[in-house]
Design a protein around this motif. Structure first.
Motif, mmCIF file in Angstrom:
data_model
loop_
_atom_site.group_PDB
_atom_site.id
_atom_site.type_symbol
_atom_site.label_atom_id
_atom_site.label_comp_id
_atom_site.label_asym_id
_atom_site.label_seq_id
_atom_site.Cartn_x
_atom_site.Cartn_y
_atom_site.Cartn_z
ATOM 1 N N GLU A 157 0.891 -1.357 -0.042
ATOM 2 C CA GLU A 157 -0.023 -0.135 0.049
ATOM 3 C C GLU A 157 0.847 1.213 -0.088
ATOM 4 O O GLU A 157 0.512 2.278 -0.586
ATOM 5 C CB GLU A 157 -0.809 -0.004 1.246
ATOM 6 N N LEU A 158 2.033 1.297 0.739
ATOM 7 C CA LEU A 158 2.785 2.483 0.759
ATOM 8 C C LEU A 158 3.770 2.421 -0.606
ATOM 9 O O LEU A 158 4.006 3.616 -0.898
ATOM 10 C CB LEU A 158 3.731 2.320 1.701
ATOM 11 N N ARG A 159 3.901 1.619 -1.086
ATOM 12 C CA ARG A 159 5.049 1.487 -2.242
ATOM 13 C C ARG A 159 3.938 1.950 -3.478
ATOM 14 O O ARG A 159 4.527 2.928 -4.412
ATOM 15 C CB ARG A 159 5.132 0.068 -2.739
ATOM 16 N N THR A 160 2.784 1.892 -3.712
ATOM 17 C CA THR A 160 2.077 2.419 -4.754
ATOM 18 C C THR A 160 1.962 3.840 -4.669
ATOM 19 O O THR A 160 2.439 4.492 -5.662
ATOM 20 C CB THR A 160 0.521 2.103 -4.612
ATOM 21 N N PRO A 161 1.766 4.548 -3.520
ATOM 22 C CA PRO A 161 1.802 6.153 -3.867
ATOM 23 C C PRO A 161 3.182 6.583 -3.756
ATOM 24 O O PRO A 161 3.368 7.701 -4.496
ATOM 25 C CB PRO A 161 0.938 6.546 -2.369
ATOM 26 N N LEU A 162 3.874 5.851 -3.162
ATOM 27 C CA LEU A 162 5.636 6.351 -3.453
ATOM 28 C C LEU A 162 5.751 6.383 -4.713
ATOM 29 O O LEU A 162 6.775 6.939 -5.354
ATOM 30 C CB LEU A 162 6.410 5.439 -2.345
ATOM 31 N N ARG A 169 7.177 9.465 -6.949
ATOM 32 C CA ARG A 169 8.350 9.253 -7.578
ATOM 33 C C ARG A 169 8.152 9.559 -8.934
ATOM 34 O O ARG A 169 9.316 10.338 -9.630
ATOM 35 C CB ARG A 169 9.275 8.043 -7.099
ATOM 36 N N GLY A 170 7.541 9.040 -9.671
ATOM 37 C CA GLY A 170 7.267 9.010 -11.167
ATOM 38 C C GLY A 170 6.960 10.744 -11.375
ATOM 39 O O GLY A 170 7.665 11.145 -12.583
ATOM 40 N N HIS A 171 6.021 11.250 -10.654
ATOM 41 C CA HIS A 171 5.992 12.466 -11.075
ATOM 42 C C HIS A 171 7.116 13.761 -10.682
ATOM 43 O O HIS A 171 7.223 14.454 -11.343
ATOM 44 C CB HIS A 171 4.561 13.089 -10.037
ATOM 45 N N VAL A 172 7.798 13.190 -9.527
ATOM 46 C CA VAL A 172 8.896 14.252 -9.509
ATOM 47 C C VAL A 172 10.036 13.967 -10.604
ATOM 48 O O VAL A 172 10.651 14.924 -11.082
ATOM 49 C CB VAL A 172 9.644 13.567 -8.099
ATOM 50 N N VAL A 177 0.905 14.715 -6.365
ATOM 51 C CA VAL A 177 1.462 14.352 -5.285
ATOM 52 C C VAL A 177 0.997 14.864 -3.972
ATOM 53 O O VAL A 177 1.083 14.132 -2.830
ATOM 54 C CB VAL A 177 3.002 15.333 -5.397
ATOM 55 N N ASP A 178 0.312 16.018 -3.825
ATOM 56 C CA ASP A 178 -0.503 16.320 -2.661
ATOM 57 C C ASP A 178 -1.558 15.511 -2.342
ATOM 58 O O ASP A 178 -1.673 15.018 -1.257
ATOM 59 C CB ASP A 178 -1.054 17.668 -2.954
ATOM 60 N N GLU A 179 -2.237 14.795 -3.108
ATOM 61 C CA GLU A 179 -3.267 13.791 -2.848
ATOM 62 C C GLU A 179 -2.743 12.522 -2.584
ATOM 63 O O GLU A 179 -3.262 11.843 -1.510
ATOM 64 C CB GLU A 179 -4.105 13.826 -4.215
ATOM 65 N N GLU A 180 -1.637 12.014 -3.034
ATOM 66 C CA GLU A 180 -0.922 10.879 -2.815
ATOM 67 C C GLU A 180 -0.301 11.034 -1.411
ATOM 68 O O GLU A 180 -0.349 10.011 -0.683
ATOM 69 C CB GLU A 180 -0.172 10.486 -3.877
ATOM 70 N N GLU A 184 -10.535 4.535 -6.285
ATOM 71 C CA GLU A 184 -11.077 5.961 -6.561
ATOM 72 C C GLU A 184 -11.492 6.443 -5.377
ATOM 73 O O GLU A 184 -11.391 7.740 -5.358
ATOM 74 C CB GLU A 184 -12.319 5.489 -7.612
ATOM 75 N N ASN A 185 -12.014 6.031 -4.328
ATOM 76 C CA ASN A 185 -12.329 6.611 -3.069
ATOM 77 C C ASN A 185 -11.372 6.676 -2.369
ATOM 78 O O ASN A 185 -11.629 7.513 -1.194
ATOM 79 C CB ASN A 185 -13.554 5.770 -2.409
ATOM 80 N N GLY A 186 -10.157 6.211 -2.493
ATOM 81 C CA GLY A 186 -8.945 6.512 -1.631
ATOM 82 C C GLY A 186 -8.818 5.790 -0.463
ATOM 83 O O GLY A 186 -8.291 6.258 0.676
#
Length: 463
Positions: free
Chosen positions: A250-255, A259-262, A283-286, A416-418
Motif C-alpha cells: 500500500e505504501l509502495r503504490t503512492p510512493l 516518484r514518477g511525477h517528481v 503529489v499532494d493527493e497521494e 477511486e475513493n482513496g
C-alpha cells in the motif's frame, strides 16, 4: 566425582526424582510406623499380663505374711518356681531381717537404669537390656520388693526389631525399584511433551504440535493448551507477515506514483509549466493518502497494546454529538433514530471512533441520491449502534471478509475513493475491545446495515 555430583544436582530437581524420593520416604515411614505400633501394642499386652501375675503373687505373699511363723523359704519355693520361674523377691521382716528368693541377690542390686511407671512400680534394664519389672509394697510390717525378668517381652522386641529392619531393607530396595518405574511411567507423557516443546523452541518450527496423551489429565490439558498457544502464535505471525506485506504494498503504490511525477517535473517541468501544477496536485493527493494510511497503521499498532477501560457511557449523547459534526458534509439524505438514555458498557473514545468510521464508510459507498440512517436503541440485554445505507449490497460470502485488514470488495472503486482497506478492520478491533460484536445485514430493497452490539447498561449502573 564432580560429574556424578553435577548429574545428581540436575536430576534431583526433576519430577521423577521428587516423586521417587517422597514415595520411598512415605513407604519407609509407613513401615516404621506399623512396626512401632505392633511392638508397642503387643509389648503393652505382655506388660499387662505380667502385672496380673504380680497381683496374684502379691495376694499369695499377703496370705503368707498373716501366718504366725511364716516359712518364707518353703513359701517362696511354692509360690514362684512352680508357675513363675522368672519372679524374684526381696523381703524385709519387721525384725529387719532380709530374705531373698533363690537367685534374686544379683538382680536386686543398684546397678540398674530405672524409670517409674507408677507410684509403686518401675521398669529397669540390666544385662543385655532385658527389662526387669519392679513392684514395691508394704503389708503387715513386711516390706516386699518383687522383680520380674520380662524375657518374653525382650525376645519379642528383639525379634520385631530384626523383622522391622529386614522389612525396611527389602521395602526400600523393592519399593524404590517399583516406585521408580511407576514414577517414570507417570512422568513419561510430561517428559515427551517437554522434549517436543524443546524441539519446537530449537527449530523455531511453529507448525509442529506436541502429542496429546489421554492421561494423566494434567499433561493432557497442558499439551492441548500448548498446541492452542502455538496455533495462535502461528496465526498471529502469519497475520503480522501478511499485514507487513500488505502495508508495504500500500505504501509502495503512492510512493512510486510520487516518484514518477517528481521525475516528470525534473525532465519536463521547465519546458511545460502546466505539468508542474498537475503533478504537484497529484503529489499532494497521494501524500494525503499516505498520511491517512500511516495514521491507520499507527492506530492498529496502538490498539494491539491498549488496555481496556470500560465504563457506563451514554450512546445517545455520543451519537447526537457525532451527528452535529457529520451531517453538514453529507450529500446523501441523512436521518437518525436515536432512543434517549441508551447506555452501554464501553469506552467513550472507542464508541465515538466506531460511529465516525461507520458513517464515513457509508458516505463513501452510498450514491449522492441515496440515503444514510443512524439508529441507536436497546433491548433488555444489549445496546445497538446501527448504520444503514442504500446502494449495492455486500455478497454473503464477503460479509466476514470486509473486516479483514486490507480487504476490498471492489479494487477499482476503493482506489477511486482513496480507501486503504483498514477502516472496518479498525472498527472491529475497537468493538471487540468494548467486548461487543459487529456484523453486516442486507437492507431491502438494496443496501447494507452495519450492526454493533454492546452490553446494555442503565443510567445508574456502576462501572
Amino acid at each position: 566425582m564432580k560429574n556424578w555430583r553435577t548429574a545428581f544436582n540436575k536430576n534431583r530437581k526433576t519430577t521423577l526424582f521428587r516423586m521417587s524420593f517422597w514415595y520411598i520416604l512415605i513407604l519407609l515411614l509407613t513401615v516404621v510406623f506399623i512396626g512401632l505400633a505392633a511392638v508397642t501394642s503387643i509389648s503393652y499386652q505382655l506388660y499387662k499380663s505380667t502385672e496380673h501375675e504380680i497381683n496374684y503373687v502379691e495376694k499369695q505373699l499377703h496370705k503368707e505374711s498373716k501366718e504366725k511363723n511364716p516359712d518364707w523359704t518353703d513359701s517362696l519355693e511354692n509360690i514362684f518356681y512352680s508357675q513363675h520361674p522368672d519372679f524374684y523377691v526381696h523381703i524385709e521382716t519387721p525384725q529387719h531381717k532380709t530374705i531373698y528368693s533363690k537367685g534374686s541377690e544379683s538382680i536386686t542390686d543398684n546397678n540398674m537404669y530405672k524409670f517409674k511407671l507408677s507410684l509403686f512400680s518401675s521398669i529397669a534394664f540390666k544385662k543385655k537390656l532385658v527389662p526387669i519389672y519392679h513392684h514395691h509394697f508394704l503389708y503387715n510390717g513386711y516390706t516386699f520388693d518383687l522383680y520380674v525378668r520380662m524375657i518374653s517381652i525382650h525376645k519379642f522386641i528383639s525379634l520385631m526389631i530384626k523383622v522391622l529392619l529386614v522389612c525396611i531393607l527389602l521395602g526400600t530396595v523393592f519399593g524404590a525399584l517399583a516406585i521408580y518405574q511407576l514414577s517414570k511411567k507417570l512422568s513419561r507423557p510430561l517428559m515427551e511433551v517437554t522434549s517436543m516443546i524443546n524441539q519446537v523452541t530449537e527449530t523455531n518450527d511453529l507448525k509442529q504440535r506436541v502429542p496429546v496423551p489421554e492421561s494423566p489429565k494434567e499433561v493432557h490439558e497442558l499439551a492441548l493448551a500448548f498446541n492452542q498457544l502455538m496455533g495462535q502464535l502461528d496465526q498471529q505471525i502469519e497475520r503480522e507477515l501478511h499485514f507487513v506485506s500488505d502495508a508495504s504494498h500500500e505504501l509502495r503504490t503512492p510512493l512510486s506514483a510520487i516518484r514518477g511525477h517528481v521525475e516528470l517535473i525534473k525532465r519536463h517541468g521547465n519546458d511545460h509549466p502546466e505539468l508542474v501544477q498537475k503533478s504537484m496536485h497529484f503529489v499532494d493527493e497521494e501524500s494525503k493518502r499516505m498520511q491517512r494510511l500511516i495514521n491507520q497503521l499507527l492506530m492498529i499498532a496502538r490498539l494491539d497494546r491498549r488496555s481496556k477501560e470500560l465504563e457506563n457511557v451514554n450512546l445517545s449523547m455520543i451519537a447526537k454529538n457525532v451527528v452535529l459534526d457529520y451531517a453538514t458534509d453529507v450529500k446523501q439524505h441523512f436521518s437518525t433514530e436515536i432512543t434517549d438514555a441508551t447506555y452501554a458498557l464501553a469506552n467513550e473514545d472507542y464508541v465515538h471512533q466506531v460511529m465516525v468510521s461507520l458513517l464515513g464508510n457509508a458516505r463513501k459507498y452510498t450514491p449522492e441520491d441515496g440515503w444514510i440512517k443512524l439508529i441507536i436503541n436497546r433491548d433488555e440485554h444489549y445496546s445497538y449502534i446501527i448504520v444503514q445505507n442504500s446502494g449495492s449490497s455486500i455478497p454473503d460470502d464477503e460479509k466476514e471478509k470486509i473486516f479483514t485488514r486490507f480487504y476490498r470488495l471492489d479494487k477499482s472503486r476503493t482506489s477511486e475513493n482513496g480507501g486503504s482497506g483498514l477502516g472496518l478492520a479498525i472498527v472491529k478491533e475497537l468493538v471487540e475491545l468494548d467486548e461487543g460484536s459487529i456484523w453486516v445485514e442486507d437492507v431491502e430493497p438494496t443496501g447494507s446495515a452495519f450492526i454493533v452490539r454492546l452490553k446494555s447498561r442503565t443510567a445508574n449502573s456502576l462501572k
